[in-house]
Design a protein around this motif. Sequence first.
Motif, PDB file in Angstrom:
ATOM      1  N   LEU A 207      35.761  37.227  32.597  1.00 16.94           N
ATOM      2  CA  LEU A 207      35.625  36.198  33.636  1.00 16.94           C
ATOM      3  C   LEU A 207      35.256  34.841  33.054  1.00 16.94           C
ATOM      4  O   LEU A 207      35.591  33.792  33.633  1.00 16.94           O
ATOM      5  CB  LEU A 207      34.564  36.627  34.653  1.00 16.94           C
ATOM      6  CG  LEU A 207      35.011  37.582  35.753  1.00 16.94           C
ATOM      7  CD1 LEU A 207      33.809  38.117  36.522  1.00 16.94           C
ATOM      8  CD2 LEU A 207      35.990  36.886  36.694  1.00 16.94           C
ATOM      9  N   VAL A 212      41.199  32.587  32.578  1.00 14.55           N
ATOM     10  CA  VAL A 212      40.778  32.973  33.922  1.00 14.55           C
ATOM     11  C   VAL A 212      40.341  31.747  34.703  1.00 14.55           C
ATOM     12  O   VAL A 212      40.692  31.569  35.880  1.00 14.55           O
ATOM     13  CB  VAL A 212      39.634  34.008  33.846  1.00 14.55           C
ATOM     14  CG1 VAL A 212      39.105  34.323  35.239  1.00 14.55           C
ATOM     15  CG2 VAL A 212      40.117  35.288  33.171  1.00 14.55           C
ATOM     16  N   THR A 213      39.586  30.881  34.057  1.00 17.18           N
ATOM     17  CA  THR A 213      39.136  29.652  34.722  1.00 17.18           C
ATOM     18  C   THR A 213      40.315  28.777  35.122  1.00 17.18           C
ATOM     19  O   THR A 213      40.349  28.209  36.220  1.00 17.18           O
ATOM     20  CB  THR A 213      38.198  28.867  33.790  1.00 17.18           C
ATOM     21  OG1 THR A 213      37.119  29.711  33.369  1.00 17.18           O
ATOM     22  CG2 THR A 213      37.635  27.637  34.494  1.00 17.18           C
ATOM     23  N   ARG A 222      41.777  34.730  44.068  1.00 16.71           N
ATOM     24  CA  ARG A 222      40.775  35.349  43.206  1.00 16.71           C
ATOM     25  C   ARG A 222      41.030  36.839  43.011  1.00 16.71           C
ATOM     26  O   ARG A 222      40.882  37.359  41.901  1.00 16.71           O
ATOM     27  CB  ARG A 222      39.374  35.146  43.805  1.00 16.71           C
ATOM     28  CG  ARG A 222      38.245  35.702  42.933  1.00 16.71           C
ATOM     29  CD  ARG A 222      36.887  35.363  43.519  1.00 16.71           C
ATOM     30  NE  ARG A 222      35.812  35.993  42.784  1.00 16.71           N
ATOM     31  CZ  ARG A 222      35.275  35.519  41.666  1.00 16.71           C
ATOM     32  NH1 ARG A 222      35.737  34.387  41.153  1.00 16.71           N
ATOM     33  NH2 ARG A 222      34.292  36.155  41.049  1.00 16.71           N
ATOM     34  N   VAL A 225      43.675  37.371  40.384  1.00 21.29           N
ATOM     35  CA  VAL A 225      43.169  37.097  39.030  1.00 21.29           C
ATOM     36  C   VAL A 225      42.303  38.259  38.544  1.00 21.29           C
ATOM     37  O   VAL A 225      42.410  38.695  37.393  1.00 21.29           O
ATOM     38  CB  VAL A 225      42.358  35.786  39.022  1.00 21.29           C
ATOM     39  CG1 VAL A 225      41.715  35.570  37.654  1.00 21.29           C
ATOM     40  CG2 VAL A 225      43.251  34.612  39.379  1.00 21.29           C
ATOM     41  N   HIS A 229      44.305  40.099  35.559  1.00 21.20           N
ATOM     42  CA  HIS A 229      43.814  39.567  34.293  1.00 21.20           C
ATOM     43  C   HIS A 229      42.459  40.160  33.887  1.00 21.20           C
ATOM     44  O   HIS A 229      42.336  40.743  32.810  1.00 21.20           O
ATOM     45  CB  HIS A 229      43.719  38.037  34.375  1.00 21.20           C
ATOM     46  CG  HIS A 229      45.017  37.366  34.654  1.00 21.20           C
ATOM     47  ND1 HIS A 229      46.002  37.220  33.702  1.00 21.20           N
ATOM     48  CD2 HIS A 229      45.509  36.804  35.788  1.00 21.20           C
ATOM     49  CE1 HIS A 229      47.054  36.599  34.219  1.00 21.20           C
ATOM     50  NE2 HIS A 229      46.778  36.323  35.489  1.00 21.20           N
ATOM     51  N   VAL A 230      41.482  40.010  34.763  1.00 18.43           N
ATOM     52  CA  VAL A 230      40.124  40.406  34.393  1.00 18.43           C
ATOM     53  C   VAL A 230      40.008  41.918  34.213  1.00 18.43           C
ATOM     54  O   VAL A 230      39.586  42.407  33.161  1.00 18.43           O
ATOM     55  CB  VAL A 230      39.111  39.906  35.445  1.00 18.43           C
ATOM     56  CG1 VAL A 230      37.695  40.354  35.064  1.00 18.43           C
ATOM     57  CG2 VAL A 230      39.174  38.397  35.569  1.00 18.43           C
TER      58      VAL A 230
END
Length: 319
Positions: A207, A212-213, A222, A225, A229-230
């Motif tokens: 994170l 991610v940002t 969110r 993501v 990804h996370v």
Amino acid sequence: MSVLRFALRRLAEMVATLLGASFVIFGAMYLAPGNPASFLLAGRSASPAALRAINAQYHLDAPFAVRYVRWLGRLLHGDFGRSITYRTDVSRLLADRLPATLLLVAMALVLVLVVGLTLGRIGAVRGGVVDATILVTTALAVGTPSFVAAVLLQGLFALRLHWFPAGGTGEGLGQMLWHLTLPAVALALYLIGMLARVGRSAMLDVLGQEHVTVALSRGVPRHKVISRHVFRNALGTVLTTVGLIVSTLLVCTVLVESAFGVGGIGQLLELSITTKDFPTVQAISLIMVGLFMAVNLVVDLLHPLVDPRVAHAPGRSAG
């Protein structure tokens, strides 16, 4: 290095490791105090002729190297020898008891993965009070040994509430699943806490990464993501602990099976060690080593699929 070449190399390493493990397991049994003949005699005195007959029947009179080579040769043909305690083939004992242990370990592993990853994900994403509550809960789980969890669960849900059987395995798959529910929870509790904390830490690390940002700043939802990804990137870290999880399950199943009276190889191993049943102990120990190594091989093969950044490079081996 291709996946096929990597798999073949790892299989060759497994064979070499199993060979070394077999020598250690075989030798360790004969270094232990006592001997099988004393158990067979049950404290009775015997003439030298009777002792010679017992030693000849179980090949205890041959030199160590000869016994090992004979034992290894029988293993290659699927013959684990004859149980000294039960006076039957070890392979028959394993065939009767191994399914219960494999089902118990599988149920516990599913609980660990599903509950542990879910708690880790919720703690990392939600934060605040929810995260603090999960940290406290998982800390309690990590601090509870499997045999203590077994006693507590058995006393509450089996003896007091009568929701589950207090022991045994039952008949048929449905009854086995019902009988093994409490043992599986007791076996999985410590590892659920451990995996939840590992998963939470891995997801928090991801994170905080730049990609991610950037994705969040561009308006990507969110939840997408987190999922794409996370969570996926964190699985690479989690996957490396699977080998440790399986080895812990195999070791702790001895205690849990004894507490719940599950007729698996864990309980059989405990009884065989007590009675100096060398052939049975050797067979079960070697099977556990083989299962652990097989799981590590599967983890190594799956790792690049979960985390594409990982490749099968020369010199890379199982973690």
